[in-house]
Design a protein around this motif. Structure first.
Motif, mmCIF file in Angstrom:
data_model
loop_
_atom_site.group_PDB
_atom_site.id
_atom_site.type_symbol
_atom_site.label_atom_id
_atom_site.label_comp_id
_atom_site.label_asym_id
_atom_site.label_seq_id
_atom_site.Cartn_x
_atom_site.Cartn_y
_atom_site.Cartn_z
ATOM 1 N N ASN A 199 -36.932 -31.571 7.262
ATOM 2 C CA ASN A 199 -37.805 -30.602 6.618
ATOM 3 C C ASN A 199 -38.607 -31.277 5.497
ATOM 4 N N ALA A 200 -39.898 -31.326 5.651
ATOM 5 C CA ALA A 200 -40.773 -31.995 4.678
ATOM 6 C C ALA A 200 -40.732 -31.333 3.306
ATOM 7 N N LYS A 201 -40.594 -30.006 3.261
ATOM 8 C CA LYS A 201 -40.547 -29.311 1.971
ATOM 9 C C LYS A 201 -39.253 -29.639 1.217
ATOM 10 N N ILE A 202 -38.164 -29.743 1.954
ATOM 11 C CA ILE A 202 -36.891 -30.132 1.346
ATOM 12 C C ILE A 202 -36.997 -31.558 0.813
ATOM 13 N N ALA A 203 -37.542 -32.441 1.616
ATOM 14 C CA ALA A 203 -37.708 -33.836 1.189
ATOM 15 C C ALA A 203 -38.550 -33.917 -0.085
ATOM 16 N N ALA A 204 -39.650 -33.187 -0.112
ATOM 17 C CA ALA A 204 -40.534 -33.211 -1.283
ATOM 18 C C ALA A 204 -39.822 -32.675 -2.526
ATOM 19 N N HIS A 205 -39.017 -31.626 -2.338
ATOM 20 C CA HIS A 205 -38.301 -31.075 -3.491
ATOM 21 C C HIS A 205 -37.220 -32.046 -3.965
ATOM 22 N N GLY A 206 -36.587 -32.752 -3.042
ATOM 23 C CA GLY A 206 -35.606 -33.761 -3.431
ATOM 24 C C GLY A 206 -36.230 -34.849 -4.291
ATOM 25 N N VAL A 207 -37.430 -35.266 -3.928
ATOM 26 C CA VAL A 207 -38.154 -36.259 -4.729
ATOM 27 C C VAL A 207 -38.495 -35.662 -6.099
ATOM 28 N N LYS A 208 -38.910 -34.411 -6.113
ATOM 29 C CA LYS A 208 -39.267 -33.728 -7.364
ATOM 30 C C LYS A 208 -38.055 -33.639 -8.298
ATOM 31 N N VAL A 209 -36.892 -33.355 -7.731
ATOM 32 C CA VAL A 209 -35.670 -33.273 -8.533
ATOM 33 C C VAL A 209 -35.385 -34.622 -9.195
ATOM 34 N N LEU A 210 -35.490 -35.699 -8.432
ATOM 35 C CA LEU A 210 -35.235 -37.016 -9.014
ATOM 36 C C LEU A 210 -36.240 -37.339 -10.108
ATOM 37 N N HIS A 211 -37.498 -37.021 -9.873
ATOM 38 C CA HIS A 211 -38.489 -37.249 -10.924
ATOM 39 C C HIS A 211 -38.201 -36.370 -12.144
ATOM 40 N N GLY A 212 -37.618 -35.210 -11.912
ATOM 41 C CA GLY A 212 -37.209 -34.357 -13.026
ATOM 42 C C GLY A 212 -36.109 -34.989 -13.852
ATOM 43 N N LEU A 213 -35.268 -35.783 -13.225
ATOM 44 C CA LEU A 213 -34.217 -36.481 -13.962
ATOM 45 C C LEU A 213 -34.788 -37.581 -14.847
ATOM 46 N N ASP A 214 -35.978 -38.054 -14.519
ATOM 47 C CA ASP A 214 -36.648 -39.028 -15.382
ATOM 48 C C ASP A 214 -36.792 -38.483 -16.800
ATOM 49 N N ARG A 215 -37.020 -37.186 -16.899
ATOM 50 C CA ARG A 215 -37.177 -36.542 -18.206
ATOM 51 C C ARG A 215 -35.921 -36.758 -19.055
ATOM 52 N N ALA A 216 -34.768 -36.653 -18.427
ATOM 53 C CA ALA A 216 -33.513 -36.872 -19.157
ATOM 54 C C ALA A 216 -33.336 -38.340 -19.522
ATOM 55 N N VAL A 217 -33.700 -39.229 -18.616
ATOM 56 C CA VAL A 217 -33.589 -40.662 -18.892
ATOM 57 C C VAL A 217 -34.458 -41.025 -20.096
ATOM 58 N N LYS A 218 -35.632 -40.440 -20.178
ATOM 59 C CA LYS A 218 -36.563 -40.748 -21.266
ATOM 60 C C LYS A 218 -36.210 -40.021 -22.561
ATOM 61 N N ASN A 219 -35.324 -39.037 -22.478
ATOM 62 C CA ASN A 219 -34.952 -38.227 -23.653
ATOM 63 C C ASN A 219 -33.437 -38.140 -23.807
ATOM 64 N N MET A 220 -32.766 -39.265 -23.649
ATOM 65 C CA MET A 220 -31.300 -39.231 -23.643
ATOM 66 C C MET A 220 -30.695 -38.722 -24.945
ATOM 67 N N ASP A 221 -31.433 -38.801 -26.036
ATOM 68 C CA ASP A 221 -30.906 -38.315 -27.301
ATOM 69 C C ASP A 221 -31.163 -36.826 -27.523
ATOM 70 N N ASN A 222 -31.911 -36.209 -26.621
ATOM 71 C CA ASN A 222 -32.185 -34.780 -26.754
ATOM 72 C C ASN A 222 -32.444 -34.156 -25.386
ATOM 73 N N ILE A 223 -31.485 -34.294 -24.502
ATOM 74 C CA ILE A 223 -31.617 -33.767 -23.142
ATOM 75 C C ILE A 223 -31.690 -32.246 -23.155
ATOM 76 N N ASN A 224 -30.949 -31.611 -24.053
ATOM 77 C CA ASN A 224 -30.992 -30.141 -24.115
ATOM 78 C C ASN A 224 -32.412 -29.636 -24.346
ATOM 79 N N GLU A 225 -33.099 -30.227 -25.281
ATOM 80 C CA GLU A 225 -34.473 -29.812 -25.569
ATOM 81 C C GLU A 225 -35.400 -30.174 -24.416
ATOM 82 N N ALA A 226 -35.185 -31.335 -23.825
ATOM 83 C CA ALA A 226 -36.043 -31.788 -22.723
ATOM 84 C C ALA A 226 -35.982 -30.832 -21.534
#
Length: 147
Positions: A58-85
């Motif tokens: 399913n292409a939509k599932i695949a795309a959302h899986g990629v989106k989720v991982l890119h969303g985790l980038d936000r936490a990697v870049k904000n490790m000192d304030n993940i709650n706010e991120a």
């Protein structure tokens, strides 16, 4: 507030620096939807989810899986304030999408399995500990705005 050692920061940054998002994200989300079929209810508009092969293809599932991982980038870049991120994402998943917050943990477990399989021997005990700590903080942050 979570305290991160320099080693933990380095491990987390290293994991994400070397991930093939287009491979790992779809595999992790597909695994979640297959192993925990009740999670599929949030993806009703994504098309055919009737079989494991349909989910994996399913292409939509695949795309959302990629989106989720890119969303985790936000936490990697904000490790000192993940709650706010993740404050806005927590509200979105709580108030608009009504996602069961336990599904974040389930997806994190599936992501761990896929990353461990991908890294092989490089997924050491130290790597797993740092990654599990990271995911626990992310899961907490995503579930924080639920009421």
């Amino acid at each position: 507030m979570v305290e991160w050692t320099q080693q933990e920061r380095s491990i987390i940054a290293g994991i994400f620096a070397n991930l093939n998002y287009e491979d790992i994200g779809p595999k992790a989300l597909a695994r979640c939807l297959i192993v925990y079929p009740w999670t599929q209810r949030y993806f009703g508009a994504y098309g055919d989810l009737s079989t494991p092969d349909a989910i994996k293809g399913n292409a939509k599932i695949a795309a959302h899986g990629v989106k989720v991982l890119h969303g985790l980038d936000r936490a990697v870049k904000n490790m000192d304030n993940i709650n706010e991120a993740y404050s806005e994402l927590s509200v979105l998943h709580s108030d608009k999408l009504h996602v069961d917050p336990d599904n974040f943990r389930i997806l994190g477990d599936c992501l761990t399995v896929v990353i461990a399989a991908n890294l092989g021997d490089a997924f050491t005990v130290e790597t797993q500990c740092a990654f599990q700590k990271f995911l626990a903080v992310v899961v907490f942050a995503l579930g924080r705005k639920y009421h």
